[in-house]
Design an enzyme around this catalytic site. Structure first.
Site, PDB file in Angstrom:
ATOM      1  CE1 TYR A  35      37.500   7.465 -64.063  1.00  0.00           C
ATOM      2  CE2 TYR A  35      35.940   6.023 -64.887  1.00  0.00           C
ATOM      3  CZ  TYR A  35      37.397   6.424 -64.758  1.00  0.00           C
ATOM      4  OH  TYR A  35      38.118   5.679 -65.354  1.00  0.00           O
ATOM      5  CB  CYS A  36      35.508  13.655 -64.000  1.00  0.00           C
ATOM      6  SG  CYS A  36      34.515  14.572 -62.670  1.00  0.00           S
ATOM      7  CB  THR A  37      39.939  14.556 -61.156  1.00  0.00           C
ATOM      8  OG1 THR A  37      40.765  14.055 -62.542  1.00  0.00           O
ATOM      9  CG2 THR A  37      41.160  14.788 -60.250  1.00  0.00           C
TER      10      THR A  37
END
Length: 135
Positions: free
Chosen positions: A95-97
């Site tokens: 995941y990331c932003t």
């Protein structure tokens, strides 16, 4: 209305610099994982959660039991893939932003031989907006 030309938005490979020579994201693209993340946690499935963000972002908040590589800039993520070889056969959820970095990073890992790599579609921001539950 102001907006970016379509060709700009279509060039994810240029939007967030990655610096991997010969890397073709379209060939190794990982699968999206949308609402299944909460189900994975609830079922106590065997999986790894990997944060593809920079270290200062991870310090603000992260998913439960997430591996948070200590990288200052996204270009350093290539080293992370090498450091995580012990997880190569396990399911990895990244995941990331907003979804762009984890899409690139997961594709890179798939290209390096990681078989079960997924990324959270549209990142944490969309997940929080949709799920409204803490993990």
């Amino acid at each position: 209305a102001l907006g970016f030309p379509y060709s700009f938005c279509d060039q994810i490979s240029k939007l967030i610099p990655f610096g991997a020579q010969g890397f073709q994201m379209t060939i190794a693209k990982a699968l999206n994982l949308e609402p299944e993340l909460k189900k994975l946690y609830d079922s106590k499935a065997d999986f790894i959660v990997l944060d593809a963000r920079n270290d200062y972002e991870s310090k603000i908040g992260k998913f439960k039991n997430a591996i948070t590589p200590q990288i200052e800039v996204f270009r350093d993520f290539k080293k992370v893939a090498n450091d995580l070889k012990k997880y190569k056969k396990r399911k990895i959820v990244m995941y990331c932003t907003g979804g762009i970095r984890c899409e690139k990073a997961s594709a890179y890992m798939k290209g390096k031989g990681y078989k079960k790599v997924y990324h959270l579609k549209d990142g944490i921001l969309k997940y929080i907006e949709d799920e409204k539950e803490e993990i």
